[in-house]
Design a protein around this motif. Sequence first.
Motif, mmCIF file in Angstrom:
data_model
loop_
_atom_site.group_PDB
_atom_site.id
_atom_site.type_symbol
_atom_site.label_atom_id
_atom_site.label_comp_id
_atom_site.label_asym_id
_atom_site.label_seq_id
_atom_site.Cartn_x
_atom_site.Cartn_y
_atom_site.Cartn_z
ATOM 1 N N LYS A 145 -30.238 -104.227 8.702
ATOM 2 C CA LYS A 145 -29.821 -103.100 9.538
ATOM 3 C C LYS A 145 -28.376 -103.368 9.910
ATOM 4 C CE LYS A 145 -31.441 -105.275 13.715
ATOM 5 N NZ LYS A 145 -31.322 -105.107 15.097
ATOM 6 N N LEU A 186 -15.988 -92.291 5.868
ATOM 7 C CA LEU A 186 -17.382 -92.470 6.272
ATOM 8 C C LEU A 186 -17.512 -92.812 7.760
ATOM 9 C CD1 LEU A 186 -18.733 -94.528 3.217
ATOM 10 C CD2 LEU A 186 -18.831 -92.060 3.581
ATOM 11 N N THR A 234 -20.361 -90.975 9.336
ATOM 12 C CA THR A 234 -21.627 -91.081 8.614
ATOM 13 C C THR A 234 -22.594 -91.973 9.384
ATOM 14 O OG1 THR A 234 -20.434 -90.851 6.535
ATOM 15 C CG2 THR A 234 -22.658 -91.739 6.392
ATOM 16 N N ASP A 235 -23.869 -91.609 9.369
ATOM 17 C CA ASP A 235 -24.912 -92.405 9.998
ATOM 18 C C ASP A 235 -24.897 -93.802 9.388
ATOM 19 O OD1 ASP A 235 -27.207 -93.515 11.059
ATOM 20 O OD2 ASP A 235 -28.571 -92.033 10.195
ATOM 21 N N LYS A 236 -24.859 -94.829 10.240
ATOM 22 C CA LYS A 236 -24.761 -96.208 9.749
ATOM 23 C C LYS A 236 -25.951 -96.607 8.878
ATOM 24 C CE LYS A 236 -26.813 -98.317 13.829
ATOM 25 N NZ LYS A 236 -26.618 -99.255 14.920
ATOM 26 N N ASN A 237 -27.099 -95.963 9.059
ATOM 27 C CA ASN A 237 -28.272 -96.286 8.246
ATOM 28 C C ASN A 237 -28.127 -95.804 6.804
ATOM 29 O OD1 ASN A 237 -29.664 -97.500 10.442
ATOM 30 N ND2 ASN A 237 -30.168 -95.449 11.192
ATOM 31 N N LYS A 238 -27.212 -94.863 6.569
ATOM 32 C CA LYS A 238 -26.983 -94.351 5.216
ATOM 33 C C LYS A 238 -25.915 -95.141 4.465
ATOM 34 C CE LYS A 238 -28.369 -89.679 6.444
ATOM 35 N NZ LYS A 238 -27.980 -88.290 6.573
ATOM 36 N N LEU A 239 -25.146 -95.947 5.168
ATOM 37 C CA LEU A 239 -24.030 -96.663 4.540
ATOM 38 C C LEU A 239 -24.460 -97.614 3.419
ATOM 39 C CD1 LEU A 239 -21.743 -97.373 7.637
ATOM 40 C CD2 LEU A 239 -21.398 -95.683 5.827
ATOM 41 N N ASP A 277 -26.871 -97.416 1.267
ATOM 42 C CA ASP A 277 -27.165 -96.621 0.064
ATOM 43 C C ASP A 277 -25.899 -96.020 -0.534
ATOM 44 O OD1 ASP A 277 -29.885 -97.138 0.048
ATOM 45 O OD2 ASP A 277 -30.352 -95.416 1.327
ATOM 46 N N ILE A 278 -24.983 -95.575 0.303
ATOM 47 C CA ILE A 278 -23.727 -95.003 -0.196
ATOM 48 C C ILE A 278 -22.946 -96.062 -0.966
ATOM 49 C CG2 ILE A 278 -21.476 -94.075 0.490
ATOM 50 C CD1 ILE A 278 -22.961 -92.611 2.792
ATOM 51 N N THR A 326 -24.757 -96.800 -4.350
ATOM 52 C CA THR A 326 -24.692 -95.766 -5.387
ATOM 53 C C THR A 326 -23.270 -95.348 -5.746
ATOM 54 O OG1 THR A 326 -24.946 -94.005 -3.741
ATOM 55 C CG2 THR A 326 -26.968 -94.829 -4.785
ATOM 56 N N GLN A 327 -22.366 -95.296 -4.774
ATOM 57 C CA GLN A 327 -21.025 -94.794 -5.015
ATOM 58 C C GLN A 327 -19.936 -95.862 -4.983
ATOM 59 O OE1 GLN A 327 -20.200 -91.463 -2.417
ATOM 60 N NE2 GLN A 327 -22.335 -90.864 -2.430
#
Length: 166
Positions: free
Chosen positions: A37, A147, A150-155, A157-158, A161-162
């Motif tokens: 987390k 970013l 951007t929600d820190k929980n999505k970072l 995955d970003i 993938t990117q």
Amino acid sequence: MKIGDIVIVANLGEMKIYKANPRDLEAEAGLKPQNIKLDQINGIDYVEAHWKVKDIVTDEAGRFKADAGKMGGNSGERHELEKKMEEDVIKAIAEDIAKTVAEQNPPKYFLALPENIFSRVWQKVEALQAKYPDAVNKLFRYVEQDLTKTDKNKLPDIFKTQGKHF
């Protein structure tokens, strides 16, 4: 992204620094180090980026001789002031990235900056390599996007993938 890594997201107005900490007991024991987390460990506001030229200089242009020798209200220097303010913020961002990596000493770090400033900030980080070698060596993945909101929980995955390797 594993336990101990840091994530730095910034734009011309702010920087947020997150550290990957264990999400559960298995991650803490080292069995699943990818179960992380992100906890924000620092936030920096770049106040100068929020300033407007009109806040710094007076409303009226000065009265000085224009090119033809007549009195005029020429005010052609504003764009230079805006560029200088932006360059000062870019320099501050690069220094904060380098100092953060040196202070936190993570195994690796992830960086997200808007596309329009990424290369300029990275050049300044590279210029600091003699003083802060880990700022260049420990960069694992980067994303040329803003970013900061951007929600820190999505970072994670970003970046997975990117994110691009340096």
